[in-house]
Design a protein around this motif. Sequence first.
Motif, PDB file in Angstrom:
ATOM      1  N   HIS A  52       0.827  -1.217   0.000  1.00  0.00           N
ATOM      2  CA  HIS A  52       0.000   0.000   0.000  1.00  0.00           C
ATOM      3  C   HIS A  52       0.859   1.264   0.000  1.00  0.00           C
ATOM      4  O   HIS A  52       0.540   2.235  -0.695  1.00  0.00           O
ATOM      5  CB  HIS A  52      -0.975  -0.020   1.173  1.00  0.00           C
ATOM      6  N   ILE A  63      -3.780  -2.647  -4.575  1.00  0.00           N
ATOM      7  CA  ILE A  63      -4.588  -2.349  -3.384  1.00  0.00           C
ATOM      8  C   ILE A  63      -5.227  -3.627  -2.854  1.00  0.00           C
ATOM      9  O   ILE A  63      -5.155  -3.930  -1.661  1.00  0.00           O
ATOM     10  CB  ILE A  63      -5.652  -1.267  -3.696  1.00  0.00           C
ATOM     11  N   TYR A  64      -5.823  -4.418  -3.752  1.00  0.00           N
ATOM     12  CA  TYR A  64      -6.457  -5.658  -3.293  1.00  0.00           C
ATOM     13  C   TYR A  64      -5.435  -6.675  -2.782  1.00  0.00           C
ATOM     14  O   TYR A  64      -5.726  -7.439  -1.861  1.00  0.00           O
ATOM     15  CB  TYR A  64      -7.305  -6.278  -4.401  1.00  0.00           C
ATOM     16  N   ALA A  65      -4.245  -6.703  -3.393  1.00  0.00           N
ATOM     17  CA  ALA A  65      -3.218  -7.633  -2.920  1.00  0.00           C
ATOM     18  C   ALA A  65      -2.836  -7.284  -1.484  1.00  0.00           C
ATOM     19  O   ALA A  65      -2.698  -8.165  -0.630  1.00  0.00           O
ATOM     20  CB  ALA A  65      -1.988  -7.594  -3.826  1.00  0.00           C
ATOM     21  N   ARG A  95      -2.992  -0.286 -10.096  1.00  0.00           N
ATOM     22  CA  ARG A  95      -3.355   0.074  -8.731  1.00  0.00           C
ATOM     23  C   ARG A  95      -4.354  -0.889  -8.146  1.00  0.00           C
ATOM     24  O   ARG A  95      -4.280  -1.265  -6.996  1.00  0.00           O
ATOM     25  CB  ARG A  95      -4.005   1.446  -8.774  1.00  0.00           C
ATOM     26  N   ARG A  96      -5.333  -1.265  -8.979  1.00  0.00           N
ATOM     27  CA  ARG A  96      -6.399  -2.154  -8.537  1.00  0.00           C
ATOM     28  C   ARG A  96      -5.843  -3.391  -7.832  1.00  0.00           C
ATOM     29  O   ARG A  96      -6.206  -3.701  -6.702  1.00  0.00           O
ATOM     30  CB  ARG A  96      -7.208  -2.587  -9.768  1.00  0.00           C
ATOM     31  N   ASN A  97      -4.940  -4.070  -8.531  1.00  0.00           N
ATOM     32  CA  ASN A  97      -4.429  -5.316  -7.984  1.00  0.00           C
ATOM     33  C   ASN A  97      -3.504  -5.107  -6.804  1.00  0.00           C
ATOM     34  O   ASN A  97      -3.456  -5.929  -5.895  1.00  0.00           O
ATOM     35  CB  ASN A  97      -3.734  -6.112  -9.078  1.00  0.00           C
ATOM     36  N   VAL A 129       1.927   1.976  -3.541  1.00  0.00           N
ATOM     37  CA  VAL A 129       0.874   2.572  -4.378  1.00  0.00           C
ATOM     38  C   VAL A 129       0.776   4.057  -4.052  1.00  0.00           C
ATOM     39  O   VAL A 129       0.703   4.908  -4.934  1.00  0.00           O
ATOM     40  CB  VAL A 129      -0.508   1.942  -4.105  1.00  0.00           C
ATOM     41  N   ASP A 150      -4.776  -5.688   0.684  1.00  0.00           N
ATOM     42  CA  ASP A 150      -5.943  -6.050   1.504  1.00  0.00           C
ATOM     43  C   ASP A 150      -5.973  -7.557   1.751  1.00  0.00           C
ATOM     44  O   ASP A 150      -6.262  -8.018   2.852  1.00  0.00           O
ATOM     45  CB  ASP A 150      -7.248  -5.661   0.788  1.00  0.00           C
ATOM     46  N   TYR A 151      -5.674  -8.309   0.704  1.00  0.00           N
ATOM     47  CA  TYR A 151      -5.683  -9.758   0.828  1.00  0.00           C
ATOM     48  C   TYR A 151      -4.650 -10.216   1.872  1.00  0.00           C
ATOM     49  O   TYR A 151      -4.923 -11.087   2.705  1.00  0.00           O
ATOM     50  CB  TYR A 151      -5.395 -10.394  -0.539  1.00  0.00           C
TER      51      TYR A 151
END
Lengths: 323, 323
Positions: free
Chosen positions: B86, B112-114, B108-110, B89, B116-117
């Motif tokens: 994070h 941020i989710y990575a 960015r999408r991946n 990013v 979060d994951y």
Amino acid sequence: MVNSIWKSYPQLEERLNQTTDYIHKMVKINNLDISSMIIDLTSGGKMLRPAFFLLFSDFGKEKRSNEDLIPLAASLEILHVATLIHDDVIDDSPMRRSHPTIHTKYGRRNAIYAGDYLFTLYFELISKHLKKNTDILENALSMKKILLGELDQMLINYNVKSTTAMYLKEISGKTAELFGLSAAMGAVVSEGDEQLVQRCKNIGHNIGMAFQIIDDILDFGNSNQTGKPVHEDLKNGVYSLPYILGLEAGDKELINLLSKVDLTVEDGNRAMKIVVDNGYLEQAKQVAQKYSQEAIDEINKLPVCKSQKALKNVVKRLLNRIK
Amino acid sequence: MVNSIWKSYPQLEERLNQTTDYIHKMVKINNLDISSMIIDLTSGGKMLRPAFFLLFSDFGKEKRSNEDLIPLAASLEILHVATLIHDDVIDDSPMRRSHPTIHTKYGRRNAIYAGDYLFTLYFELISKHLKKNTDILENALSMKKILLGELDQMLINYNVKSTTAMYLKEISGKTAELFGLSAAMGAVVSEGDEQLVQRCKNIGHNIGMAFQIIDDILDFGNSNQTGKPVHEDLKNGVYSLPYILGLEAGDKELINLLSKVDLTVEDGNRAMKIVVDNGYLEQAKQVAQKYSQEAIDEINKLPVCKSQKALKNVVKRLLNRIK
């Protein structure tokens, strides 16, 4: 004040207002700008997840006091809002619930950290208010499924070979998982047995599936009213169920349109017309109907009480939005 | 293979390698691109947090088996890597540990989710491997402090009135909290009493403070080698301790330079020279030294054993990097 959809259920409405107040108390942090934006985001929403959690907490053997119920209800909305904030950064959405999004007003940095902060708050609340480690673990596993759903989505975006099965799997992670968790947690905290917990989880999951399909269909009809640019999802390679049904049926014109690199407004309008004229929109509504019906069949097997009746009404009203 | 700094401690090195393998096993997800990038990010690092956790797990009354120790050690590195993803990013950093960053390669999408994951994975591991709810809660509260530290940072960026106290508070949240948690968890899982847990937490915290100040000082000296553009932090309004000491001392030229809207490379070079010539860099080194000494004084009070000796050596070697 909570959204007016709960006004026929004054007891629930009262507890949802308490949940909102509790969230607002919890997010008072040093950074007042962020704090007030989170408060905006958690005001006036439908609060579906806390509402389902509270309704389902009526079916177990024990009534838990508000002292635990309110923080747990709050935790579910907090988790939901955390994912919304990150989704908005990712989609670069300018507005959410009639307010400018956090990243629009305070930059990506604060939006990403604000979402992360809410994840930790969720985590704090459930560690504090759930009795068993295994229940906390259930939450962690659900949260993981939600994120894996988001990561899998990349694999189906811009894919004109997407299938209904892929779409359903995706919304199962993205939306239905949290609805299922909310319902299951309601059963868990009221000391429901394994069978009840599983039944509630299924009901919540089916409601979540119906809810997301319906939401996508509503978005389909009136992209202008939701503040999003017309056909934005199509341009981003994100196809909702009506389109996927058309693609899966092998509609050549639709496949060609959605394969275009620069999709124009006319292309989008044409794609929409194909989907309506060939009955794919209607088919999508039937899929939503099927999930709602499955939810209602299972709700009928729950103990008869006020909350059972309320649940049936709420599911019917969700479905009526596309009738 | 883990970083070579642990080669003098073969037992620890072996367990750190097991920790790395465990992380790699856990992050095998459908999205293979993301999975392999997370694997890169968790390879060859110093693994300081898992290492401290493992070392501190030698001081309690009980030796826990690797079955719990390895997943918990892994969880701390996973939490750390989640925050790195994070951060990258947010700072739009192109490289991390000699690899392109996730957002650079997959958007960015991946990223941020990575991140979060990985937060959810951390959460899963500690819910599964910590015995008591209160220990899980301690983790949630630490994670919250880390994020609140990040959110507070916005309040001090671009602030030429930043003080040492503000800087120390910020790195306390950003870095030292997780070092303190790693050490405390080591004591907790080995059934240490309250006093031992508190002592280990303090030691970890002091090491973390020293570590971050030292890292900032190293960054100060050779911005070119770290792959970051020269004076990037200064341009972003992020001031490390040597600069803050100068600002706090009221150095007019430094205040004027850092107040400039468009800071040039010459301005940055001049600011650096002021900080070196007036002894602010040296003062910052002394602050790092003070935290290291406090850590060592407390380590001396721990039970005498191999891990105690290893800890002292590691702290000395961290400090030697700026000598």
